[in-house]
Design an enzyme around this catalytic site. Structure first.
Site, PDB file in Angstrom:
ATOM      1  N   SER A  45       0.862  -1.170   0.000  1.00  0.00           N
ATOM      2  CA  SER A  45       0.000   0.000   0.000  1.00  0.00           C
ATOM      3  C   SER A  45       0.900   1.222   0.000  1.00  0.00           C
ATOM      4  O   SER A  45       1.858   1.298   0.781  1.00  0.00           O
ATOM      5  CB  SER A  45      -0.916   0.004   1.227  1.00  0.00           C
ATOM      6  OG  SER A  45      -1.975   0.904   1.009  1.00  0.00           O
ATOM      7  N   GLU A  46       0.608   2.179  -0.878  1.00  0.00           N
ATOM      8  CA  GLU A  46       1.583   3.242  -1.147  1.00  0.00           C
ATOM      9  C   GLU A  46       1.812   4.190   0.023  1.00  0.00           C
ATOM     10  O   GLU A  46       2.765   4.960   0.019  1.00  0.00           O
ATOM     11  CB  GLU A  46       1.197   4.025  -2.414  1.00  0.00           C
ATOM     12  CG  GLU A  46      -0.131   4.758  -2.356  1.00  0.00           C
ATOM     13  CD  GLU A  46      -1.274   3.916  -2.905  1.00  0.00           C
ATOM     14  OE1 GLU A  46      -1.188   2.677  -2.878  1.00  0.00           O
ATOM     15  OE2 GLU A  46      -2.277   4.517  -3.348  1.00  0.00           O
ATOM     16  N   ASN A  47       0.947   4.125   1.042  1.00  0.00           N
ATOM     17  CA  ASN A  47       1.222   4.956   2.219  1.00  0.00           C
ATOM     18  C   ASN A  47       2.363   4.392   3.059  1.00  0.00           C
ATOM     19  O   ASN A  47       2.776   5.032   4.019  1.00  0.00           O
ATOM     20  CB  ASN A  47      -0.038   5.149   3.062  1.00  0.00           C
ATOM     21  CG  ASN A  47      -0.607   3.844   3.558  1.00  0.00           C
ATOM     22  OD1 ASN A  47      -0.694   2.873   2.818  1.00  0.00           O
ATOM     23  ND2 ASN A  47      -0.970   3.821   4.813  1.00  0.00           N
ATOM     24  N   SER A  87       8.386   4.102  -0.740  1.00  0.00           N
ATOM     25  CA  SER A  87       7.215   3.426  -1.285  1.00  0.00           C
ATOM     26  C   SER A  87       7.116   3.649  -2.795  1.00  0.00           C
ATOM     27  O   SER A  87       6.862   2.715  -3.566  1.00  0.00           O
ATOM     28  CB  SER A  87       5.948   3.954  -0.600  1.00  0.00           C
ATOM     29  OG  SER A  87       4.813   3.326  -1.130  1.00  0.00           O
TER      30      SER A  87
END
Lengths: 217, 233
Positions: A45-47, A87
């Protein structure tokens, strides 16, 4: 015709052993529920998390552990946390094997629009522009038509673009479609949907070659 | 040891004024500098440009500054959860620059690392690239994006020490490390300011050199935006 869950179930079959996968918000998030148990897959997840697990049990939610949809999540053994630059190094650097995201429109040349409806809805692109600009393997999960019944598979996108010439495959409630140099190539039909139905719901050029099999879910 | 410790949020925010540009860490409401935001609300300074991935919700995070119309411009990647934000943007009261999330992170990191600009593929062929220099490398097109210039960076960490060393927790890390040292003055607030020497140097995420001022936040609400749970069998 599939529902959103059906779309997720069909896309889950595209996920292969050893894949690192980024799931967008909406239908793509559901894909994680239907990936085969006998393969190893890690969700990014890009967070800033790799190795995402299911939602926490009630009472075990942690405000410091969320996904990009701001939902509380858990992590699996082997998971890691990292900053936003790292990320997107994973994403831009093509270390993520598969990106699954939603769209408002896809064009027959692979252009995608999913972040803005001028003067109406401006939520922002989040990480979508980074994802589509770099990912080798992008699958779009969406309904074939919009709420007014208009095709979302177009000759040219009418909305502001998220990326150009990047979508490789589309799974809708009606069909599985590959984006080729010559247009949308129909690969599979959803149960109970005819080639003619798909043709009528597709504004862009649809290529139909031979018998089109029904999807297996 | 060069001490970065200040007594409280008032001392930490000394020098902030109208029309400045701030970076603020956080993703959604996770890892936002709650104490710094509360103090900015109290100070009532305005005309601010805020670089932050999101804009908070109506009654928390940067939404608090928006409510008081303290923000002139937002630079963000996703602003979907804030009605007041949307209203101000569509009415033209608020200037908004939406940029790809990875570009936002890298423009922070470039400022931190001394790069004037970076090339990214994100946004090529879209309106994000309008008016920007583009260049081809190995057959692929890239957009030139400049490092941010900011007066203050407000970041939030889990633990820190007097030397300014920081450790983050979970996905509350997000943009916070990338913003450290990316502005003229970096202000770190931590949940726990621990005694010097109690943090393992092997485990430090951000060395104190990137932090100008550090203080322990008074309280943290740590609001959850989307509480999702599963049932026990």
């Amino acid at each position: 015709m599939l529902d959103k869950t059906g779309i997720a179930r069909r896309i889950a079959k595209e996920v292969q052993d050893g894949y690192y996968v980024n799931l967008g918000i909406g239908i793509p998030t559901l894909v994680a529920n239907y990936v085969r148990n006998d393969i190893e897959v890690e969700f990014q997840s890009e967070n800033g998390v790799l190795g995402m697990g299911p939602f926490p049990f009630e009472g075990e939610e942690d405000a410091d552990v969320i996904n990009a949809g701001k939902q509380t999540i858990t992590t699996l053994p082997g998971a890691s946390f990292f900053d936003s630059a790292m990320s997107f190094s994973m994403i831009r650097g093509q270390h993520v094997d598969l990106t699954i995201l939603g769209a408002m429109e896809v064009a027959e040349n692979g252009d995608i629009a999913n972040w803005k409806i001028p003067e109406k809805m401006v939520k922002g692109m989040g990480g979508a522009m980074d994802l589509v600009a770099s990912a080798e393997n992008i699958i779009v999960a969406m309904m074939h038509t919009n709420k007014r019944g208009e095709s979302k598979l177009l000759k040219r996108c009418s909305l502001p673009l998220t990326g150009v010439g990047c979508v490789k495959k589309i799974v809708t409630n009606m069909a599985v479609i590959e984006v080729t140099e010559n247009g949308f190539r129909l690969l599979e039909r959803a149960p109970g949907v005819s080639v003619e139905d798909i043709q009528n719901a597709t504004e862009g050029k649809l290529i139909v070659e031979g018998d089109i099999p029904e999807m297996k879910l | 040891m060069i001490s970065k410790k200040v007594a409280n949020v008032q001392d930490a925010l000394k020098g902030v004024s109208d029309n400045m540009t701030f970076m603020l860490g956080g993703f959604g409401l996770s890892g936002i500098p709650e104490n710094a935001i509360a103090e900015l609300v109290r100070l009532g300074i305005s005309g601010l440009t805020c670089i932050s991935n999101n804009a908070g919700v109506d009654d928390f995070g940067l939404g608090l500054l928006l409510q008081q119309k303290q923000i002139k411009k937002m630079v963000s990647s996703y602003v979907g959860e804030n009605d007041e934000f949307e209203r101000q943007m569509l009415s033209g009261e608020l200037d908004v620059e939406l940029i790809p999330q990875g570009t936002l992170a890298e423009r922070c990191r470039a400022a931190q690392a001394g790069f004037p600009a970076i090339y990214t593929p994100a946004g090529y062929g879209t309106e994000v690239a309008d008016g920007k220099e583009t260049r081809e490398f190995d057959g692929k097109m890239y957009v030139l994006e400049h490092a941010f210039k900011a007066d203050f960076a407000f970041v939030k960490a889990w633990k820190g020490d007097e030397a300014g060393n920081l450790i983050f927790k979970g996905t509350a890390r997000n943009f916070n490390p990338n913003m450290c040292g990316a502005a003229k003055i970096t202000v770190a607030e931590v949940e726990e300011l621990v005694p010097l020497g109690s943090l393992d140097p092997n485990q430090i995420h951000i060395p104190g050199i990137f932090v100008k001022r550090i203080f322990q936040g008074k309280t943290y609400e740590k609001r959850i935006e989307q509480r999702t749970v599963r049932q026990r069998d």
